[in-house]
Scaffold this active site. Structure first.
Site, short mmCIF file in Angstrom:
data_model
loop_
_atom_site.label_atom_id
_atom_site.label_comp_id
_atom_site.label_asym_id
_atom_site.label_seq_id
_atom_site.Cartn_x
_atom_site.Cartn_y
_atom_site.Cartn_z
N GLU A 149 30.54 17.47 77.20
CA GLU A 149 29.89 16.44 78.08
C GLU A 149 31.04 15.88 79.36
O GLU A 149 30.38 15.29 80.40
CB GLU A 149 29.53 15.30 77.37
CG GLU A 149 30.63 14.13 76.98
CD GLU A 149 31.87 14.80 76.08
OE1 GLU A 149 32.88 14.44 76.22
OE2 GLU A 149 31.74 16.07 75.24
N ASP A 188 39.45 10.39 73.93
CA ASP A 188 38.71 11.24 74.95
C ASP A 188 38.64 10.43 76.26
O ASP A 188 38.15 11.03 77.19
CB ASP A 188 37.66 11.59 74.34
CG ASP A 188 37.03 13.10 74.84
OD1 ASP A 188 37.87 13.93 75.41
OD2 ASP A 188 35.73 13.35 74.77
N ARG A 246 32.64 17.31 81.53
CA ARG A 246 32.48 18.31 82.70
C ARG A 246 31.55 17.64 83.31
O ARG A 246 31.40 17.49 84.63
CB ARG A 246 32.55 19.50 82.49
CG ARG A 246 31.43 20.18 81.78
CD ARG A 246 31.67 21.58 81.17
NE ARG A 246 32.51 21.66 80.18
CZ ARG A 246 32.96 22.71 79.62
NH1 ARG A 246 32.79 23.96 79.92
NH2 ARG A 246 34.04 22.34 78.63
N LYS A 269 29.96 16.89 66.37
CA LYS A 269 31.11 17.25 65.88
C LYS A 269 31.42 16.86 64.32
O LYS A 269 30.85 16.21 63.79
CB LYS A 269 32.42 16.31 66.60
CG LYS A 269 32.41 16.62 68.19
CD LYS A 269 33.88 15.67 68.40
CE LYS A 269 33.91 16.03 69.97
NZ LYS A 269 34.69 17.29 70.38
N ASP A 272 33.60 10.18 71.59
CA ASP A 272 33.22 11.45 71.54
C ASP A 272 32.45 11.71 70.25
O ASP A 272 33.03 12.66 69.52
CB ASP A 272 33.70 12.58 72.25
CG ASP A 272 32.95 13.84 72.65
OD1 ASP A 272 31.76 13.69 72.41
OD2 ASP A 272 33.54 14.78 73.10
N ASP A 293 28.42 18.64 73.58
CA ASP A 293 29.70 18.31 73.32
C ASP A 293 30.72 18.77 74.37
O ASP A 293 31.80 18.59 74.39
CB ASP A 293 30.35 19.00 72.02
CG ASP A 293 31.41 18.55 71.59
OD1 ASP A 293 31.66 17.21 71.92
OD2 ASP A 293 32.25 19.06 70.60
N LYS A 306 38.37 11.48 83.25
CA LYS A 306 37.27 11.49 82.38
C LYS A 306 37.54 10.19 81.41
O LYS A 306 38.52 9.98 80.61
CB LYS A 306 37.42 12.68 81.47
CG LYS A 306 36.43 12.80 80.44
CD LYS A 306 36.86 14.10 79.71
CE LYS A 306 35.89 14.05 78.47
NZ LYS A 306 36.50 15.05 77.54
#
Length: 461
Positions: free
Chosen positions: A310, A249, A312, A238, A231, A308, A226
Site C-alpha cells: 500500500e 510504517d 507505493r 499480515k 499497517d 499489503d 510515507k
C-alpha cells in the site's frame, strides 16, 4: 544546553576526564605508566573498541575509552553515552574528530524513549561540548524527533496525530500548512490515498498533509514521506510477527518532517515543500480488495495485486503532487519493502536515483556524516514486471523479477517528479539493542541528506 539533549552541557568545573585511545595508544601508555598498566591488566583492557575502564585520580575521575585498532567513525562514540557513569565528563587529549561530531554522536547515543514508563530513566552522563556544538545539536534534535514519532504506538500516532506533529513543526517555523481529510481527498485529487485509508475509523481518516516554507522564488525542494501509521496488510493480512512493529510504517513521514525541521532551522535558501500521505491500512468492509483498480492523481490506473503493498499507492499521489510544484530536488522516504532488508540488512538503507550527480553527492555526504546508505540500481529490464493486463500498472511485480526493492522503486519512478529525484527505502528501526543504540526507532539517511542539501544550496552565515 537543551531540553531535548540534557546530556550535552557547555561547561562544568567538576568534569571528569575521558581519554580516547586506540590499541596502539593504550600499549604506549601501559609501557609508560605502571599504575595504568595494572588497571588495564585488572580489567583486560587494551583499547578494544567500545570498552571502558575507570579510576579515581588525584584530579578526579578518569576514564579511558577504547577505539579499537583505528579511530574509525565518530559514531563509535554513541556507546560512550551509555558506558560512562552518571556525572559530568570532558574529553581530553588528541581527538580525531571535530567537536561537533563528538557532540552529535554523544547526543544520539543518549537518546531514550520513556514516555510510557512510570519509572523514568535515571540521569546519565553529561558531556562538556562548549558553545560550538549548536549545529550538531539541531541535527540531534531532528533525529530525536524522527525516532520519537516512530517509537510512539499507533494508539497515539494515527493520521490525526501525524497531522498535529506537522502543525507543530509548521507553527514553529512560520510555514504554511494545508491538510485534506477523508472524503475530501476524492474531490481534491488524491484517490489512491483515499483508497488505502478509507477502511479506518472516521477518527483515523486518511489525509494529505502539505507544508510550504521559504522564498517562493527559490529552488523548490520537495520531501515526500510515507505515513502509514499502522499497517495490518489490509485484506492481504499480515501474520502476527509481521504486524508486530508496524507502528513504524510511518517512518518515512517522520524522516520527511525531521529533515524539514533541519532545513527550516538552518534557513537553507530554498522553497521547501513537505508532503505526507497519512493513512492507516486497516481492515473493514470498505477496505480495498485484491483485484481492485485504483485511480491516481496522475491519471494512471493501478491494479491492486496485494493490499499489503500500500505504501507505493499513497506515494504515487504524493509524488504527483510534488511534480506539480516543479521541484529542483525531490527526496522521498518510505519503509517500503522487506526486500531492502534482505539485500542490505537493517543498518544500511538503499537509495535509488537516475541522477548520477545526485548519487555521487549523497554517497559523499554519507561518508562524511557516518550515515550509511547504499545505491541500488533502477534496473530498466525489471520495469515490465509491473505491467498489468487490465490497468496501466500493478502494485505487485511479477515473481520472475524477484528484486522487490528495485521493482518498488521502479513503480515510484512512474510517478516521480521532474528534476533530481531519489527514493530511500529505509527500515527506520533498530531491531536489537546495542550500547548507545536503543532498540526501536532509528533515523536513517537523514544526516546524509541534510549534508547534501547544505552543500548543494548553501547555509546562511
Amino acid at each position: 544546553m537543551s531540553d531535548a539533549h540534557p546530556n550535552l552541557i557547555v561547561d562544568s568545573p567538576a568534569a571528569g576526564t575521558v581519554w580516547l585511545v586506540t590499541e596502539a595508544m593504550c600499549a604506549q601508555s601501559v609501557a609508560a605508566d605502571p599504575d595504568f598498566a595494572a588497571l588495564c591488566a585488572l580489567h583486560d583492557f587494551a583499547g578494544q573498541a567500545g570498552r571502558l575502564v575507570l579510576r579515581t585520580g588525584t584530579a578526579g575521575p578518569e576514564a579511558w575509552y577504547g577505539l579499537g585498532r583505528t579511530a574509525g567513525s565518530v559514531m563509535s562514540l554513541r556507546a560512550l553515552a551509555e558506558r560512562l557513569p552518571a556525572g559530568d565528563w570532558q574529553i581530553s587529549g588528541d581527538v580525531p574528530w571535530p567537536a561537533s561530531g563528538v557532540a552529535l554522536a554523544f547526543a544520539l547515543g543518549g537518546y531514550t524513549f520513556d514516555r510510557y514508563k512510570a519509572l523514568k530513566a535515571r540521569p546519565g552522563p553529561r558531556l562538556v561540548v562548549g558553545e560550538a556544538a549548536g549545529p550538531a545539536l539541531r541535527i540531534a534534535e531532528a533525529c530525536a524527533l524522527a525516532r520519537t514519532l516512530i517509537n510512539t504506538p499507533a494508539s497515539d500516532m494515527g493520521p490525526a496525530d501525524l497531522e498535529r506533529a506537522a502543525c507543530t513543526l509548521a507553527e514553529a517555523h512560520g510555514a504554511e500548512l494545508s491538510v485534506v481529510v477523508g472524503e475530501d481527498l476524492l474531490t481534491a485529487g488524491y484517490p489512491a490515498v483515499h483508497a488505502v485509508g478509507r477502511a479506518a475509523t472516521p477518527a483515523r481518516a486518511p489525509r494529505m498533509i502539505e507544508i510550504q516554507w521559504g522564498d517562493p522564488t527559490a529552488p523548490v525542494v520537495a520531501l515526500v514521506g510515507k505515513g502509514v501509521t499502522f499497517d495490518t496488510g489490509g485484506l492481504d493480512l499480515k501474520p502476527s510477527a509481521g504486524m508486530r512493529w508496524m507502528k513504524k510504517d510511518m517512518g518515512g513521514a517522520a524522516h520527511a518532517l525531521a529533515l524539514g525541521q533541519l532545513i527550516m532551522g538552518a534557513g537553507i535558501p530554498v522553497r521547501l515543500v513537505i508532503l505526507v500521505a497519512a493513512v492507516e491500512n486497516a481492515v473493514s468492509g470498505d477496505a480495498m480488495r485484491p483485484g481492485d483498480v485504483l485511480h491516481t492523481r496522475k491519471g494512471l490506473t493501478i491494479e491492486v495485486g496485494n493490499t499489503d503493498a500500500e505504501g507505493r499507492l499513497i506515494l504515487a499521489d504524493a509524488l504527483t503532487r510534488a511534480d506539480e510544484l516543479k521541484p529542483a530536488l525531490t527526496l522521498d522516504f518510505a519503509t517500503l519493502t522487506g526486500a531492502a532488508r534482505v539485500a542490505l540488512g537493517p543498518d544500511v538503507p538503499p537509495f535509488f536515483t537516475d541522477d548520477e550527480v545526485l548519487a555521487a553527492d549523497l554517497a559523499a555526504a554519507a561518508l562524511v556524516t557516518g550515515d550509511p546508505i547504499w545505491r541500488l540500481p533502477l534496473w530498466d529490464a525489471y520495469d515490465e514486471a509491473l505491467d498489468s493486463d487490465i490497468a496501466d500498472l500493478k502494485n505487485d511485480s511479477d515473481g520472475w523479477a524477484q528484486a522487490g526493492a528495485i521493482t518498488a522503486a521502479l513503480f515510484l519512478r512512474r510517478f516521480a517528479p521532474g528534476g533530481s529525484w531519489a527514493h530511500f527505502d529505509i527500515f527506520a528501526w533498530r531491531p536489537r539493542k546495542l550500547p548507545g543504540r536503543a532498540l526501536g526507532g532509528e533515523a536513517q539517511a537523514l544526516r546524509a541528506s541534510f549534508a547534501m542539501i547544505c552543500k548543494r544550496y548553501g547555509v546562511p552565515k
